[in-house]
Design a protein around this motif. Structure first.
Motif, PDB file in Angstrom:
ATOM      1  N   UNK A 105       0.812  -1.221   0.000  1.00 10.15           N
ATOM      2  CA  UNK A 105       0.000   0.000   0.000  1.00 10.15           C
ATOM      3  C   UNK A 105       0.844   1.270   0.000  1.00 10.15           C
ATOM      4  N   UNK A 106       2.161   1.123   0.054  1.00 12.27           N
ATOM      5  CA  UNK A 106       3.049   2.280   0.133  1.00 12.27           C
ATOM      6  C   UNK A 106       3.547   2.648  -1.265  1.00 12.27           C
ATOM      7  N   UNK A 107       3.584   3.939  -1.558  1.00 14.49           N
ATOM      8  CA  UNK A 107       4.065   4.418  -2.855  1.00 14.49           C
ATOM      9  C   UNK A 107       5.528   4.021  -3.069  1.00 14.49           C
ATOM     10  N   UNK A 108       5.845   3.663  -4.322  1.00 10.60           N
ATOM     11  CA  UNK A 108       7.237   3.338  -4.651  1.00 10.60           C
ATOM     12  C   UNK A 108       8.158   4.521  -4.380  1.00 10.60           C
ATOM     13  N   UNK A 109       7.638   5.729  -4.523  1.00 11.90           N
ATOM     14  CA  UNK A 109       8.446   6.914  -4.261  1.00 11.90           C
ATOM     15  C   UNK A 109       8.874   6.962  -2.796  1.00 11.90           C
ATOM     16  N   UNK A 110       7.948   6.668  -1.896  1.00 17.93           N
ATOM     17  CA  UNK A 110       8.258   6.674  -0.467  1.00 17.93           C
ATOM     18  C   UNK A 110       9.261   5.572  -0.145  1.00 17.93           C
ATOM     19  N   UNK A 111       9.048   4.381  -0.709  1.00 16.81           N
ATOM     20  CA  UNK A 111       9.977   3.272  -0.480  1.00 16.81           C
ATOM     21  C   UNK A 111      11.366   3.634  -0.991  1.00 16.81           C
ATOM     22  N   UNK A 112      11.424   4.201  -2.191  1.00 19.77           N
ATOM     23  CA  UNK A 112      12.712   4.564  -2.777  1.00 19.77           C
ATOM     24  C   UNK A 112      13.442   5.621  -1.977  1.00 19.77           C
ATOM     25  N   UNK A 196       9.610  -5.713 -11.580  1.00 22.03           N
ATOM     26  CA  UNK A 196      10.993  -5.244 -11.501  1.00 22.03           C
ATOM     27  C   UNK A 196      11.482  -4.762 -12.860  1.00 22.03           C
ATOM     28  N   UNK A 197      11.102  -5.466 -13.904  1.00 22.38           N
ATOM     29  CA  UNK A 197      11.510  -5.132 -15.262  1.00 22.38           C
ATOM     30  C   UNK A 197      11.011  -3.752 -15.675  1.00 22.38           C
ATOM     31  N   UNK A 198       9.780  -3.407 -15.284  1.00 23.68           N
ATOM     32  CA  UNK A 198       9.171  -2.134 -15.683  1.00 23.68           C
ATOM     33  C   UNK A 198       9.401  -1.002 -14.684  1.00 23.68           C
ATOM     34  N   UNK A 199       9.934  -1.300 -13.498  1.00 24.67           N
ATOM     35  CA  UNK A 199       9.990  -0.309 -12.422  1.00 24.67           C
ATOM     36  C   UNK A 199      11.006   0.796 -12.723  1.00 24.67           C
ATOM     37  N   UNK A 200      10.593   2.040 -12.482  1.00 22.79           N
ATOM     38  CA  UNK A 200      11.453   3.190 -12.792  1.00 22.79           C
ATOM     39  C   UNK A 200      11.898   3.973 -11.560  1.00 22.79           C
ATOM     40  N   UNK A 201      10.968   4.299 -10.650  1.00 19.48           N
ATOM     41  CA  UNK A 201      11.262   5.256  -9.577  1.00 19.48           C
ATOM     42  C   UNK A 201      12.387   4.763  -8.678  1.00 19.48           C
ATOM     43  N   UNK A 202      12.262   3.532  -8.181  1.00 15.72           N
ATOM     44  CA  UNK A 202      13.295   2.998  -7.285  1.00 15.72           C
ATOM     45  C   UNK A 202      14.611   2.825  -8.023  1.00 15.72           C
ATOM     46  N   UNK A 203      14.546   2.328  -9.267  1.00 15.88           N
ATOM     47  CA  UNK A 203      15.776   2.168 -10.056  1.00 15.88           C
ATOM     48  C   UNK A 203      16.445   3.513 -10.312  1.00 15.88           C
ATOM     49  N   UNK A 204      15.647   4.558 -10.531  1.00 16.66           N
ATOM     50  CA  UNK A 204      16.195   5.893 -10.768  1.00 16.66           C
ATOM     51  C   UNK A 204      16.873   6.444  -9.515  1.00 16.66           C
ATOM     52  N   UNK A 205      16.248   6.232  -8.356  1.00 16.33           N
ATOM     53  CA  UNK A 205      16.780   6.776  -7.112  1.00 16.33           C
ATOM     54  C   UNK A 205      17.998   6.009  -6.603  1.00 16.33           C
ATOM     55  N   UNK A 206      18.077   4.725  -6.887  1.00 13.03           N
ATOM     56  CA  UNK A 206      19.090   3.884  -6.257  1.00 13.03           C
ATOM     57  C   UNK A 206      20.201   3.442  -7.198  1.00 13.03           C
ATOM     58  N   UNK A 207      20.304   4.028  -8.386  1.00  7.64           N
ATOM     59  CA  UNK A 207      21.421   3.722  -9.286  1.00  7.64           C
ATOM     60  C   UNK A 207      22.136   5.016  -9.646  1.00  7.64           C
ATOM     61  N   UNK A 208      23.354   4.860 -10.152  1.00  9.21           N
ATOM     62  CA  UNK A 208      24.130   6.020 -10.563  1.00  9.21           C
ATOM     63  C   UNK A 208      24.626   5.861 -12.006  1.00  9.21           C
ATOM     64  N   UNK A 209      25.643   5.015 -12.206  1.00 12.45           N
ATOM     65  CA  UNK A 209      26.272   4.918 -13.527  1.00 12.45           C
ATOM     66  C   UNK A 209      25.720   3.738 -14.332  1.00 12.45           C
ATOM     67  N   UNK A 210      25.629   2.570 -13.725  1.00 11.03           N
ATOM     68  CA  UNK A 210      24.993   1.424 -14.374  1.00 11.03           C
ATOM     69  C   UNK A 210      23.506   1.496 -14.086  1.00 11.03           C
ATOM     70  N   UNK A 211      22.695   1.658 -15.118  1.00 14.12           N
ATOM     71  CA  UNK A 211      21.259   1.873 -14.921  1.00 14.12           C
ATOM     72  C   UNK A 211      20.463   0.781 -15.605  1.00 14.12           C
ATOM     73  N   UNK A 212      19.184   0.705 -15.251  1.00 14.61           N
ATOM     74  CA  UNK A 212      18.277  -0.250 -15.894  1.00 14.61           C
ATOM     75  C   UNK A 212      17.647   0.405 -17.121  1.00 14.61           C
ATOM     76  N   UNK A 213      16.937  -0.391 -17.898  1.00 13.73           N
ATOM     77  CA  UNK A 213      16.373   0.101 -19.157  1.00 13.73           C
ATOM     78  C   UNK A 213      15.347   1.224 -18.961  1.00 13.73           C
TER      79      UNK A 213
END
Length: 256
Positions: A105-112, A196-213
């Motif tokens: 029930x928690x927003x991915x933004x809050x989790x990230x 996980x494949x489609x997720x953007x917010x957490x991947x954006x917040x928790x990566x730097x140089x090597x990123x997901x698609x």
């Protein structure tokens, strides 16, 4: 007239759902540089451009790797939690179940943001590993809920019979429980892979140089729309559909 209305409603629903995807796929074959009418094509020019882009292919491999590893961990932990709470009467088990499912029930933004603060304060460098940790956090409650809901009296009776015949607890789990729950475990795994494949917010917040698609696609979007982006989106859609179809085939095969 009453017989026609349900079919009209069904057709309208499918058009509403699939028209944006169909438009994206259609204009991924656009021969020109803009994904707008009139349609000029078909051409595989942009697919060749995407598949020949080393950075995009690296991001694709990163996405698959993070999705597979994080989903495996989330499903394993979710299965163990579901088995423990379903087969053992523990004090406060209802509260524990609620706490396990609550992150849904928690927003991915809050989790990230929470993970970003915790990881940076503890000295973890942001990378694909931290993105994977975030995906485990959001997918573990889903995996737990699916597997726990599938644990019924039928499996429990089979487990008791196996113990009566001398099987150890580990053999009961591996040879009885897991095979009987295979459809639920498969559903949890492939849904976790898809999210996980489609997720953007957490991947954006928790990566730097090597990123997901998804993060790489977002960086490309800042330069404007192009048939190249449509081709990337079509490939992502194709892989997501492949996950879902594989899940359906596994469930149908198990039922037969």
């Amino acid at each position: 007239m009453m017989r026609v209305l349900p079919w009209v409603y069904l057709a309208a629903a499918f058009v509403f759902i699939y028209l944006p995807v169909g438009t994206l796929v259609l204009f991924s074959f656009q021969d020109g540089r803009l994904p707008v009418p009139p349609f000029n094509g078909p051409s595989l020019r942009w697919y060749g451009d995407v598949l020949g882009d080393a950075r995009l292919m690296a991001a694709l491999v990163n996405s698959v790797g993070v999705a597979f590893v994080s989903s495996t961990i989330a499903v394993t932990l979710g299965f163990l939690a579901a088995y423990g709470l379903a087969r053992h009467h523990l004090p406060g088990s209802a509260l524990v179940r609620g706490l396990l499912i609550a992150p849904l029930t928690v927003s991915y933004l809050i989790v990230g943001l929470g993970l970003l603060i915790v990881l940076t304060q503890t000295g973890f460098g942001l990378s694909l590993v931290t993105a994977g940790i975030g995906h485990v956090v959001i997918n573990l409650p889903l995996a737990f809920a699916i597997i726990y809901a599938a644990m019924g009296a039928q499996q429990q009776n089979a487990e008791r019979a196996a113990r009566d015949l001398g099987a150890t607890e580990a053999r009961v789990i591996l040879l009885v429980t897991v095979p009987m729950l295979a459809p639920a475990i498969g559903a949890a795994f492939f849904l976790s892979m898809t999210f996980s494949w489609d997720e953007f917010i957490i991947a954006f917040l928790l990566t730097r140089f090597d990123v997901t698609l998804p993060v790489e696609i977002w960086s490309l979007l800042r330069s404007g729309l192009s048939p190249r982006l449509n081709a990337i989106g079509s490939l992502v859609f194709l892989i997501s559909v492949a996950f879902v179809l594989l899940l359906e085939l596994l469930i149908l095969r198990k039922r037969k």
